[in-house]
Write a protein that holds these residues in place. Structure first.
Motif, mmCIF file in Angstrom:
data_model
loop_
_atom_site.group_PDB
_atom_site.id
_atom_site.type_symbol
_atom_site.label_atom_id
_atom_site.label_comp_id
_atom_site.label_asym_id
_atom_site.label_seq_id
_atom_site.Cartn_x
_atom_site.Cartn_y
_atom_site.Cartn_z
ATOM 1 N N MET A 1 -15.292 -0.271 20.910
ATOM 2 C CA MET A 1 -13.787 -0.857 20.778
ATOM 3 C C MET A 1 -14.391 -2.073 21.799
ATOM 4 S SD MET A 1 -11.138 -2.504 19.371
ATOM 5 C CE MET A 1 -10.605 -0.913 19.383
ATOM 6 N N ALA A 2 -15.410 -2.213 22.888
ATOM 7 C CA ALA A 2 -15.833 -3.526 23.748
ATOM 8 C C ALA A 2 -16.880 -3.692 23.013
ATOM 9 C CB ALA A 2 -16.462 -2.413 24.660
ATOM 10 N N ASP A 3 -17.554 -3.425 21.724
ATOM 11 C CA ASP A 3 -19.128 -3.955 21.261
ATOM 12 C C ASP A 3 -17.798 -4.874 20.654
ATOM 13 O OD1 ASP A 3 -20.778 -2.854 23.238
ATOM 14 O OD2 ASP A 3 -21.027 -0.955 21.058
ATOM 15 N N GLN A 4 -16.775 -4.357 19.792
ATOM 16 C CA GLN A 4 -16.092 -5.263 18.472
ATOM 17 C C GLN A 4 -15.754 -6.461 19.856
ATOM 18 O OE1 GLN A 4 -13.472 -2.367 17.227
ATOM 19 N NE2 GLN A 4 -14.304 -3.476 15.162
ATOM 20 N N HIS A 5 -14.895 -6.220 20.875
ATOM 21 C CA HIS A 5 -14.646 -7.258 22.019
ATOM 22 C C HIS A 5 -15.568 -8.416 22.433
ATOM 23 C CE1 HIS A 5 -9.843 -5.262 22.912
ATOM 24 N NE2 HIS A 5 -11.081 -5.914 21.997
ATOM 25 N N ILE A 68 -5.468 -6.744 14.671
ATOM 26 C CA ILE A 68 -6.449 -7.571 14.457
ATOM 27 C C ILE A 68 -7.815 -7.344 13.435
ATOM 28 C CG2 ILE A 68 -6.852 -10.150 15.289
ATOM 29 C CD1 ILE A 68 -4.662 -10.174 16.522
ATOM 30 N N LEU A 69 -8.426 -6.753 15.037
ATOM 31 C CA LEU A 69 -9.232 -6.334 14.778
ATOM 32 C C LEU A 69 -10.512 -5.631 13.562
ATOM 33 C CD1 LEU A 69 -10.237 -5.994 18.359
ATOM 34 C CD2 LEU A 69 -11.665 -8.037 17.287
ATOM 35 N N LYS A 70 -9.184 -4.582 12.845
ATOM 36 C CA LYS A 70 -9.261 -3.376 12.194
ATOM 37 C C LYS A 70 -9.009 -4.896 10.843
ATOM 38 C CE LYS A 70 -8.060 0.761 10.138
ATOM 39 N NZ LYS A 70 -6.290 1.818 11.146
ATOM 40 N N GLU A 71 -7.969 -4.888 10.207
ATOM 41 C CA GLU A 71 -7.233 -5.211 9.679
ATOM 42 C C GLU A 71 -8.120 -7.215 8.815
ATOM 43 O OE1 GLU A 71 -3.496 -5.343 9.145
ATOM 44 O OE2 GLU A 71 -3.193 -3.492 10.273
ATOM 45 N N GLN A 72 -8.310 -7.757 10.381
ATOM 46 C CA GLN A 72 -9.082 -9.058 9.984
ATOM 47 C C GLN A 72 -9.996 -8.936 10.757
ATOM 48 O OE1 GLN A 72 -8.320 -10.948 6.829
ATOM 49 N NE2 GLN A 72 -6.128 -10.067 6.756
ATOM 50 N N LEU A 75 -11.242 -13.216 11.159
ATOM 51 C CA LEU A 75 -10.778 -13.891 11.719
ATOM 52 C C LEU A 75 -11.176 -14.802 13.024
ATOM 53 C CD1 LEU A 75 -7.652 -15.570 11.092
ATOM 54 C CD2 LEU A 75 -6.753 -13.666 13.017
ATOM 55 N N ARG A 76 -11.095 -15.787 13.633
ATOM 56 C CA ARG A 76 -11.421 -16.202 14.339
ATOM 57 C C ARG A 76 -10.299 -17.198 14.766
ATOM 58 N NH1 ARG A 76 -16.145 -18.462 11.140
ATOM 59 N NH2 ARG A 76 -14.810 -20.511 11.494
ATOM 60 N N THR A 77 -9.486 -15.838 15.982
ATOM 61 C CA THR A 77 -8.561 -16.434 16.805
ATOM 62 C C THR A 77 -8.856 -15.899 18.165
ATOM 63 O OG1 THR A 77 -6.508 -16.482 16.976
ATOM 64 C CG2 THR A 77 -7.338 -14.127 16.263
ATOM 65 N N ARG A 78 -8.096 -16.510 19.160
ATOM 66 C CA ARG A 78 -8.038 -15.688 20.648
ATOM 67 C C ARG A 78 -7.192 -14.741 20.631
ATOM 68 N NH1 ARG A 78 -4.909 -20.411 23.430
ATOM 69 N NH2 ARG A 78 -4.704 -18.394 25.008
ATOM 70 N N LEU A 79 -7.852 -14.123 21.122
ATOM 71 C CA LEU A 79 -7.828 -12.531 21.190
ATOM 72 C C LEU A 79 -6.548 -11.928 22.831
ATOM 73 C CD1 LEU A 79 -9.829 -10.472 19.161
ATOM 74 C CD2 LEU A 79 -7.545 -11.122 18.457
ATOM 75 N N MET A 99 1.806 -9.557 13.702
ATOM 76 C CA MET A 99 0.477 -9.730 13.237
ATOM 77 C C MET A 99 0.774 -10.912 11.968
ATOM 78 S SD MET A 99 -2.484 -9.154 12.621
ATOM 79 C CE MET A 99 -4.172 -8.335 11.574
ATOM 80 N N GLN A 100 1.623 -10.669 10.894
ATOM 81 C CA GLN A 100 1.986 -11.619 10.035
ATOM 82 C C GLN A 100 2.154 -12.914 10.595
ATOM 83 O OE1 GLN A 100 2.722 -10.577 6.165
ATOM 84 N NE2 GLN A 100 2.213 -12.598 6.138
ATOM 85 N N LEU A 101 3.120 -13.355 11.399
ATOM 86 C CA LEU A 101 3.372 -14.321 11.922
ATOM 87 C C LEU A 101 1.861 -15.247 12.613
ATOM 88 C CD1 LEU A 101 5.205 -16.413 13.074
ATOM 89 C CD2 LEU A 101 5.154 -14.939 14.988
ATOM 90 N N LEU A 102 1.216 -14.061 12.809
ATOM 91 C CA LEU A 102 -0.253 -14.749 13.173
ATOM 92 C C LEU A 102 -1.014 -15.604 12.094
ATOM 93 C CD1 LEU A 102 -2.372 -15.029 15.265
ATOM 94 C CD2 LEU A 102 -3.313 -12.768 15.058
ATOM 95 N N LEU A 103 -0.971 -14.613 11.275
ATOM 96 C CA LEU A 103 -2.031 -15.047 10.050
ATOM 97 C C LEU A 103 -1.358 -16.117 9.338
ATOM 98 C CD1 LEU A 103 -2.215 -11.156 8.597
ATOM 99 C CD2 LEU A 103 -4.075 -12.792 9.237
ATOM 100 N N ASN A 104 0.009 -16.131 9.400
ATOM 101 C CA ASN A 104 0.475 -17.703 9.231
ATOM 102 C C ASN A 104 0.538 -18.712 10.280
ATOM 103 O OD1 ASN A 104 2.424 -16.308 7.289
ATOM 104 N ND2 ASN A 104 4.051 -16.361 8.334
ATOM 105 N N TYR A 105 0.645 -18.754 11.151
ATOM 106 C CA TYR A 105 0.070 -19.163 11.853
ATOM 107 C C TYR A 105 -0.932 -19.824 11.455
ATOM 108 C CZ TYR A 105 -1.810 -20.939 16.890
ATOM 109 O OH TYR A 105 -1.867 -22.093 17.910
ATOM 110 N N HIS A 106 -2.015 -19.695 11.352
ATOM 111 C CA HIS A 106 -3.485 -19.760 11.158
ATOM 112 C C HIS A 106 -3.270 -19.897 9.536
ATOM 113 C CE1 HIS A 106 -6.185 -18.813 14.476
ATOM 114 N NE2 HIS A 106 -4.862 -17.300 14.407
ATOM 115 N N ALA A 107 -2.482 -19.763 8.470
ATOM 116 C CA ALA A 107 -2.831 -20.366 7.569
ATOM 117 C C ALA A 107 -2.147 -21.350 7.225
ATOM 118 C CB ALA A 107 -1.608 -19.269 6.264
#
Length: 350
Positions: A1-5, A68-72, A75-79, A99-107
């Motif tokens: 997980m650290a590498d993904q971050h 977020i890291l698994k499903e999207q 996605l270039r978003t703040r984490l 999660m849906q709200l975050l995607l809507n926010y960017h969409a």
């Protein structure tokens, strides 16, 4: 997980809080590393109303981050914790809905480039200077009112005229205001209250946005931004407001529609919903005269912050969104047909 971050920027952009520091009624944004700034009273309120448990807070944030890291993963978003907490609080710590709200926010940004392209305070200075919208100062005394009552967003609707500039500029200024308001944790818990003054609003202002634009604005506020709208208070509305509300209401969820309160010119009715301590003298309050300039100075002083936040590459590039995504293909023709019918209602009310 650290590498993904390490492959994704997890830190908040540097924030210059000096602009807001001169206005002691507006708290500075939280530091990049999360440290809870809620009072014990607000911690209790968050537990009761939002199902937020302090002992589980960071665990819940990590769970959303992992989703977020698994499903999207593209996605270039703040984490960072502070950012993700906004979405969890707005959806009462339901991971899937957050999660849906975050995607809507960017969409929403991708679907409405007229609003989000080059979005920064200097591009809406004319709106801010005009006083179309402002944020009422919270009372400064040591009393509890300032910490438990929602921030009040004031809209002075007659300040905008269609010949001055496009209505979408008002939406841009509104979005920047919401972005600034949502930074303090107390606003994330308390939410906001909208106070819209319709004094002197005429036919040209009422009919200009239309259903197509109204639908997009409502979609963003209801489903695409992590803020709790506790009430919408309408004051000094003319007869024509029945037609205005007819445009908006079809797009409102039942719970949101119930939060619209029409006061007419009855200040006593307004005071039952908004404390006098936060209202200016113009509305029978004790918070001094209405200042239409201070919020403009706050936002214009945060220019670099918004450049970092919004003037960047598309965060959805390469991201595959669910079929049920917000803003997918509105039927413009149908909206135009309904607008013709609603316009006739406006003329009837006028």
């Amino acid at each position: 997980m650290a590498d993904q971050h390490e492959s994704i920027d997890l830190t908040s952009p540097p924030v210059d809080s000096s602009a807001a520091a001169g206005f002691n009624w507006f708290p500075a944004p939280p530091p990049p590393m999360y440290s809870c700034t809620l009072t014990p009273e607000l911690v209790h309120k968050a537990r009761e109303e939002l199902q937020e448990k302090p002992e589980w807070r960071l665990r819940d944030v990590q769970a959303l981050r992992d989703m977020i890291l698994k499903e999207q993963p593209n996605l270039r978003t703040r984490l960072d914790d502070a950012f993700l907490l906004r979405f969890l609080r707005a959806r009462k710590f339901d991971y899937d809905r957050a999660m849906q709200l975050l995607l809507n926010y960017h969409a929403g940004r991708k679907a409405w480039p007229e609003v989000f392209q080059d979005l920064k305070p200097s591009t809406v200075k004319h709106v801010l200077d005009l006083g179309f919208l402002t944020v009422l100062p919270q009372p400064d005394p040591a009393g509890d009112t300032s910490s438990v009552y929602a921030q009040v967003l004031h809209l002075y609707c007659r300040k905008w005229k269609p010949n001055d500039y496009p209505f979408v500029d008002n939406v841009r200024a509104l979005y920047l205001t919401l972005e600034k308001l949502i930074q303090p944790e107390e606003t994330q818990v308390n939410g906001i209250v909208i106070l819209a003054d319709y004094t002197g609003v005429g036919m040209s202002q009422a009919s200009n946005p239309g259903p197509f634009l109204a639908k997009k604005v409502v979609s963003i506020l209801q489903d695409g931004f992590p803020i709790r709208i506790k009430a919408v208070n309408i004051i000094n509305e003319p007869r024509i407001f029945k037609g205005i509300f007819a445009i908006i209401k079809p797009f409102l969820k039942e719970k949101m529609a119930e939060r619209y309160v029409l006061h007419g010119s009855d200040l006593r009715s307004l005071h039952k919903n908004v404390p006098c301590s936060v209202l200016p003298e113009e509305y029978g309050g004790s918070a001094g005269q209405l200042d239409l300039c201070s919020w403009s100075r706050v936002l214009l002083g945060c220019e670099e912050e918004f450049i970092v936040e919004f003037c960047q590459p598309d965060p959805l590039e390469g991201v595959v969104l669910p079929d049920s995504m917000l803003f997918e293909g509105e039927a413009r023709g149908q909206d135009d047909d309904s607008f013709r019918g609603l316009r006739s209602q406006l003329y009837y009310c006028y």
